[in-house]
Design an enzyme around this catalytic site. Structure first.
Site, short mmCIF file in Angstrom:
data_model
loop_
_atom_site.label_atom_id
_atom_site.label_comp_id
_atom_site.label_asym_id
_atom_site.label_seq_id
_atom_site.Cartn_x
_atom_site.Cartn_y
_atom_site.Cartn_z
N GLU A 123 -3.09 -2.40 -9.08
CA GLU A 123 -1.85 -1.63 -9.24
C GLU A 123 -1.85 -0.80 -10.50
OE1 GLU A 123 -1.04 -5.75 -11.05
OE2 GLU A 123 -2.21 -4.87 -9.42
N ASP B 92 0.83 -1.21 0.00
CA ASP B 92 0.00 0.00 0.00
C ASP B 92 0.87 1.26 0.00
OD1 ASP B 92 -2.21 -1.61 0.05
OD2 ASP B 92 -2.63 -1.35 2.19
#
Length: 396
Positions: free
Chosen positions: A300, A273
């Protein structure tokens, strides 16, 4: 506040706000009442002529040539006075002057009807408290002055008629008490209503802020603090329609973090993250045009919309993004291509006015360009124009 009811003076910041908000309406009331007084007060000349014939000439001069011009000047000055509080207190002057004038005429007259005529001071008190609706504190001061003038005039009357003066004093006192209570209730209610409206305005402002925050949250990705997929779809549709009217180009930059699953498996989701946050921050630093939008497209993947930009220009911007992400030097020990975190980027542009052009085709072209970048070894930019057979690849 006292038992849920406001005092007649609020804390200083609220008091100033209350006076400022109520000031325009109060000024209108004062001006209207001033004009009424300038006209109606002169009708008392009829009473002067009937009850005080020996002082009629003096009454004429006082009312027409002193009091009336004074009222006109006072109305003019009130309308230019900035302080609402000062305006309220200055109302005492014309009202006290009117009472002093009547009292003086009564004291100066030898007519026996002058004694009952002194009770006319009650009408002035009633007008000030009930029609002008003076604030309670100035009204109380004015009534004290009127009572003092009545007592002084009664003592100095040429002929003493206690059976008339004493009931007249009681009548004046009752008038003052009743109208002062009305002033108190009026001012208390005005302040309470203002506080309730203020509370309502503040609640509405808080609601608007909360709604805006909720709206922003619904259009923002919580992790990376860039736009989410929903916001991207809305923005792309707006940009597409605008360029359809203007004849410009719409550009997309699709970005994918290379080998991110392996990065997550190696370092864990919290570190993953943090990596996505760093990538998003780098994107925001390098794409800050007024019409640019950066969004998290999923997982992503990120996507950027640029308006009115040529393919060559967008390709250059994408290359700067690629170098910037690589320059973060985020260690990626499990990457099969590079030792640090990198991104693959697909770039495309399309004119909405071109035959068959749609946002779906635009996104598909950007996705195809991204696929070519990943297929070509990652950490590179591939740009595709509207014709998918023409491909321009830019590798590091």
């Amino acid at each position: 506040m006292n038992n849920g009811k406001p005092a007649l003076r609020l804390p200083e910041p609220l008091e100033k706000a209350f006076l400022a908000d109520a000031g325009p309406q109060r000024l209108r009331t004062m001006v209207i009442c001033g004009i009424l007084v300038a006209v109606i007060f002169n009708f008392l000349l009829v009473s002067d002529w009937l009850l005080l014939p020996d002082q009629f000439d003096l009454a004429l001069r006082l009312r027409l040539f002193l009091f009336t011009p004074g009222i006109i000047v006072g109305v003019f000055l009130l309308s230019r006075m900035a302080s609402p509080s000062m305006r309220e207190w200055l109302l005492i002057i014309p009202a006290a002057a009117a009472c002093a004038m009547n009292a003086w005429l009564c004291m100066s007259s030898t007519d026996p009807l002058a004694v009952p005529y002194l009770s006319s001071l009650a009408t002035i008190a009633m007008f000030a408290n009930s029609v002008v609706r003076m604030r309670f504190a100035p009204a109380a001061v004015l009534d004290a002055i009127i009572m003092l003038l009545y007592v002084v005039a009664a003592i100095n009357m040429p002929t003493s008629q206690a059976p008339i003066l004493i009931p007249g004093c009681l009548l004046l006192a009752c008038t003052m008490v009743f109208t002062l209570y009305g002033c108190y209730c009026q001012e208390r209610d005005d302040r309470l209503n203002w506080l309730l409206h203020l509370r309502e305005r503040l609640l509405l402002q808080d609601l608007e802020v909360a709604n805006q925050e909720l709206h922003d949250a619904s259009r923002s990705d919580m992790l990376t603090e860039v736009a989410n997929r929903r916001h991207f779809d809305e923005h792309l549709a707006e940009v597409w329609e605008r360029n359809k009217r203007d004849g410009g180009e719409v550009a997309l930059i699709m970005i994918d973090v290379d080998h991110f699953k392996a990065y997550n498996d190696r370092y864990g989701h919290p570190v993953g993250d943090a990596c996505l946050k760093a990538v998003a921050s780098a994107l925001k630093r390098r794409l800050r045009g007024p019409g640019d939008l950066i969004a998290r497209y999923g997982g992503e993947e990120f996507i950027a919309v640029l308006s009115g930009t040529s393919l060559h220009t967008v390709q250059g911007a994408a290359e700067r993004i690629r170098r910037g992400i690589e320059g973060l030097n985020i260690l990626h020990a499990t990457s099969s291509t590079h030792a640090v975190v990198t991104v693959s980027i697909g770039v495309t542009t399309m004119r909405p006015l071109a035959p068959g052009a749609t946002t779906t085709r635009l996104i598909s072209a950007a996705d195809e360009a991204l696929y070519q970048a990943k297929k070509g070894g990652r950490n590179r930019v591939v740009a595709l124009g509207m014709d998918l057979d023409e491909m321009n690849e830019c590798a590091p």
